[in-house]
Design a protein around this motif. Structure first.
Motif, PDB file in Angstrom:
ATOM      1  N   PHE A  89       0.881  -1.287   0.262  1.00  0.00           N
ATOM      2  CA  PHE A  89      -0.092   0.119   0.006  1.00  0.00           C
ATOM      3  C   PHE A  89       0.901   1.404   0.234  1.00  0.00           C
ATOM      4  O   PHE A  89       1.759   1.414   0.818  1.00  0.00           O
ATOM      5  N   ILE A  90       0.735   2.088  -1.080  1.00  0.00           N
ATOM      6  CA  ILE A  90       1.415   3.440  -1.025  1.00  0.00           C
ATOM      7  C   ILE A  90       0.520   4.709  -0.572  1.00  0.00           C
ATOM      8  O   ILE A  90      -0.403   4.926  -1.191  1.00  0.00           O
ATOM      9  N   VAL A  91       1.060   5.102   0.466  1.00  0.00           N
ATOM     10  CA  VAL A  91       0.104   5.980   1.307  1.00  0.00           C
ATOM     11  C   VAL A  91       1.119   7.282   1.086  1.00  0.00           C
ATOM     12  O   VAL A  91       2.130   7.623   1.465  1.00  0.00           O
ATOM     13  N   ASP A  92       0.393   8.310   0.499  1.00  0.00           N
ATOM     14  CA  ASP A  92       1.292   9.788   0.421  1.00  0.00           C
ATOM     15  C   ASP A  92       2.627   9.563  -0.487  1.00  0.00           C
ATOM     16  O   ASP A  92       3.593  10.208  -0.060  1.00  0.00           O
ATOM     17  N   GLY A  93       2.599   8.465  -1.346  1.00  0.00           N
ATOM     18  CA  GLY A  93       3.832   8.272  -2.113  1.00  0.00           C
ATOM     19  C   GLY A  93       4.801   7.169  -1.526  1.00  0.00           C
ATOM     20  O   GLY A  93       5.862   7.325  -2.445  1.00  0.00           O
ATOM     21  N   ARG A  94       4.657   6.935  -0.454  1.00  0.00           N
ATOM     22  CA  ARG A  94       5.656   6.106   0.272  1.00  0.00           C
ATOM     23  C   ARG A  94       4.909   4.908   0.638  1.00  0.00           C
ATOM     24  O   ARG A  94       3.843   4.771   1.210  1.00  0.00           O
ATOM     25  N   PRO A  95       5.606   3.560   0.774  1.00  0.00           N
ATOM     26  CA  PRO A  95       5.094   2.358   1.153  1.00  0.00           C
ATOM     27  C   PRO A  95       4.601   2.745   2.566  1.00  0.00           C
ATOM     28  O   PRO A  95       5.525   3.131   3.353  1.00  0.00           O
ATOM     29  N   LEU A  96       3.514   2.171   2.935  1.00  0.00           N
ATOM     30  CA  LEU A  96       2.924   2.258   4.330  1.00  0.00           C
ATOM     31  C   LEU A  96       3.771   1.386   5.395  1.00  0.00           C
ATOM     32  O   LEU A  96       4.034   1.817   6.562  1.00  0.00           O
ATOM     33  N   LEU A  97       4.347   0.471   4.846  1.00  0.00           N
ATOM     34  CA  LEU A  97       5.292  -0.529   5.587  1.00  0.00           C
ATOM     35  C   LEU A  97       6.484   0.125   5.976  1.00  0.00           C
ATOM     36  O   LEU A  97       6.864  -0.195   7.403  1.00  0.00           O
ATOM     37  N   PHE A  98       6.708   1.132   5.625  1.00  0.00           N
ATOM     38  CA  PHE A  98       7.960   1.817   6.307  1.00  0.00           C
ATOM     39  C   PHE A  98       7.756   2.667   7.206  1.00  0.00           C
ATOM     40  O   PHE A  98       8.665   3.091   7.866  1.00  0.00           O
ATOM     41  N   GLN A  99       6.445   2.858   7.578  1.00  0.00           N
ATOM     42  CA  GLN A  99       6.246   3.422   8.883  1.00  0.00           C
ATOM     43  C   GLN A  99       6.481   2.581  10.070  1.00  0.00           C
ATOM     44  O   GLN A  99       6.417   3.065  11.158  1.00  0.00           O
ATOM     45  N   LEU A 100       6.370   1.211   9.826  1.00  0.00           N
ATOM     46  CA  LEU A 100       6.804   0.311  10.691  1.00  0.00           C
ATOM     47  C   LEU A 100       8.168   0.119  10.950  1.00  0.00           C
ATOM     48  O   LEU A 100       8.641  -1.108   9.929  1.00  0.00           O
ATOM     49  N   SER A 101       9.014   0.298  11.592  1.00  0.00           N
ATOM     50  CA  SER A 101      10.410   0.146  11.363  1.00  0.00           C
ATOM     51  C   SER A 101      11.179  -1.153  11.550  1.00  0.00           C
ATOM     52  O   SER A 101      12.230  -1.209  11.046  1.00  0.00           O
ATOM     53  N   ASP A 102      10.440  -1.812  12.248  1.00  0.00           N
ATOM     54  CA  ASP A 102      11.059  -3.157  12.733  1.00  0.00           C
ATOM     55  C   ASP A 102      10.224  -4.385  12.490  1.00  0.00           C
ATOM     56  O   ASP A 102       9.763  -5.285  13.341  1.00  0.00           O
ATOM     57  N   LEU A 103       9.816  -4.441  11.359  1.00  0.00           N
ATOM     58  CA  LEU A 103       8.651  -5.416  11.092  1.00  0.00           C
ATOM     59  C   LEU A 103       8.710  -6.248   9.796  1.00  0.00           C
ATOM     60  O   LEU A 103       9.099  -5.342   8.555  1.00  0.00           O
TER      61      LEU A 103
ATOM     62  N   SER B 201      11.718  -3.484  -7.974  1.00  0.00           N
ATOM     63  CA  SER B 201      11.213  -2.306  -7.418  1.00  0.00           C
ATOM     64  C   SER B 201      12.029  -1.075  -7.582  1.00  0.00           C
ATOM     65  O   SER B 201      13.030  -1.307  -7.709  1.00  0.00           O
ATOM     66  N   PRO B 202      11.237   0.021  -7.832  1.00  0.00           N
ATOM     67  CA  PRO B 202      12.130   1.268  -8.008  1.00  0.00           C
ATOM     68  C   PRO B 202      12.847   1.604  -6.685  1.00  0.00           C
ATOM     69  O   PRO B 202      12.550   1.169  -5.664  1.00  0.00           O
ATOM     70  N   VAL B 203      14.155   2.145  -7.005  1.00  0.00           N
ATOM     71  CA  VAL B 203      15.219   2.360  -5.861  1.00  0.00           C
ATOM     72  C   VAL B 203      14.574   3.308  -4.631  1.00  0.00           C
ATOM     73  O   VAL B 203      14.791   3.003  -3.422  1.00  0.00           O
ATOM     74  N   GLU B 204      13.624   4.231  -5.237  1.00  0.00           N
ATOM     75  CA  GLU B 204      13.102   4.993  -4.219  1.00  0.00           C
ATOM     76  C   GLU B 204      12.106   4.404  -3.196  1.00  0.00           C
ATOM     77  O   GLU B 204      11.546   4.925  -2.276  1.00  0.00           O
ATOM     78  N   ARG B 205      11.763   3.164  -3.523  1.00  0.00           N
ATOM     79  CA  ARG B 205      10.755   2.625  -2.667  1.00  0.00           C
ATOM     80  C   ARG B 205      11.248   1.384  -2.157  1.00  0.00           C
ATOM     81  O   ARG B 205      10.781   0.336  -1.835  1.00  0.00           O
ATOM     82  N   ARG B 206      12.767   1.367  -1.972  1.00  0.00           N
ATOM     83  CA  ARG B 206      13.275   0.365  -1.064  1.00  0.00           C
ATOM     84  C   ARG B 206      14.015   1.199   0.091  1.00  0.00           C
ATOM     85  O   ARG B 206      14.376   2.375   0.185  1.00  0.00           O
TER      86      ARG B 206
END
Length: 342
Positions: A34-48, A257-262
């Motif tokens: 899921f991409i929320v406001d242009g960034r993967p939502l998973l990235f808001q969960l630091s150690d998951l 995947s695009p580098v900006e989404r890694r």
């Protein structure tokens, strides 16, 4: 409910599989994030370490049911309108823990709220809520268009090709590598010649891995065969006959995947230290591999911790990176490999 609008989108993502330093296997999973406001939502969960319910290896009927549930066309799978947003990549059992949220309609809009870590049907938002995430309000048309595209089969380009062609002289090493890849969910075939292979068969591969003994002439012939078949594959030059190292190289090659989404975007290994760059807070593991004078594999986990976004310099144990050695950096969704420069 008053919440500012957020943009909603979908993008292919990967949970990198691998052979870990302790010998355990980590399953490879391709999924839609899921991409929320242009960034993967998973990235808001630091150690998951988790995947969304929209995984490529679930049966089509279940995948469709997951999409329709997110669209509000069927009842929520959990009490009180809660949906699994990210779950265990190994077994997808709620008992292992999952990130859940309430998904509700407000007029034409969709709202995701009350994110929480959940291990049973009841959830305690006070103790286990993600208080810094959401609520997110999505415009209905944008939200439905993104999810409907999955039902129409247009959510991306072609699906992931999780099959690798292995080419080399050391059959025993290739057999062990193929077994390790299959154990983590990646198909693997061994060959020395692809000139007579039908184009339809070549289209099933996402990567080709060459052993160190394969000549440049042989590599060029393989590339020509894939080019004639119109197949765009990643080519991997095996660094050393070390199975976990080769698996990591192949996992990296399969990541389109695009580098900006890694999360993990850079690895440099030189002068007894590693330079690691991450785009969001996440757990990073560094493992060093080398061959000793008797050609035995030596493995040492040299770092395991959560890093903040940015570039980090990490000192390495001198014994772990002496001689011909290599460093593997791994997060839940990315893996990078570098030979230690001298």
């Amino acid at each position: 409910m008053s919440a500012a609008y957020a943009t909603f989108g979908l993008a292919p993502a990967m949970r990198a599989g691998g052979v870990l330093a302790n010998g355990d296997f980590q399953i490879h999973r391709d999924f839609v994030d899921f991409i929320v406001d242009g960034r993967p939502l998973l990235f808001q969960l630091s150690d998951l370490d988790a995947v969304s319910p929209l995984a490529s290896d679930v049966p089509p009927a279940i995948f469709t049911a997951q999409v329709r549930s997110l669209l509000g066309e069927t009842d929520a799978p959990l009490p009180n309108g809660r949906h699994v947003i990210y779950g265990c990549p190994e077994c997808e059992d709620l008992g292992c823990g999952a990130v859940t949220a309430v998904i509700e309609r407000d007029g034409d809009d969709f709202i995701w709220r009350d994110f929480a870590w959940q291990t049973e049907e009841a959830v305690n938002l006070q103790l286990n809520g993600y208080h810094g995430i959401g609520p997110f309000r999505f415009q209905g048309a944008e939200y439905r268009t993104a999810l409907d595209s999955l039902l129409r089969g247009t959510g991306g380009s072609e699906g992931p090709r999780r099959r690798v062609l292995l080419i080399g002289a050391r059959v025993a090493v290739l057999a062990k590598l193929a077994a390790a890849l299959r154990a983590i969910g990646i198909g693997a075939d061994i060959t020395r010649e692809v000139g007579d292979v039908h184009a339809d068969e070549l289209r099933g591969y996402g990567a080709v891995a060459f052993g160190r003994a394969v000549t440049e002439e042989e590599r060029a012939a393989v590339r020509r065969s894939f080019a004639r078949a119109g197949v765009d594959v990643a080519y991997v030059d095996g660094l050393a006959p070390i199975i976990p190292l080769l698996v990591a190289q192949i996992e990296h090659a399969l990541d389109r995947s695009p580098v900006e989404r890694r999360r993990l975007t850079r690895l440099v290994a030189a002068d007894g230290e590693a330079g690691v760059e991450v785009t969001s807070p996440c757990r990073v593991r560094l493992t060093a591999y080398r061959l000793d004078r008797l050609y035995r594999t030596r493995t040492q986990e040299v770092f395991d911790g959560v890093l903040e976004a940015g570039l980090h310099r990490i000192a390495l144990d001198a014994k772990a990176v002496r001689g011909e050695s290599f460093v593997v950096a791994r997060t839940s969704g990315s893996v990078l490999v570098e030979a230690m420069a001298r």
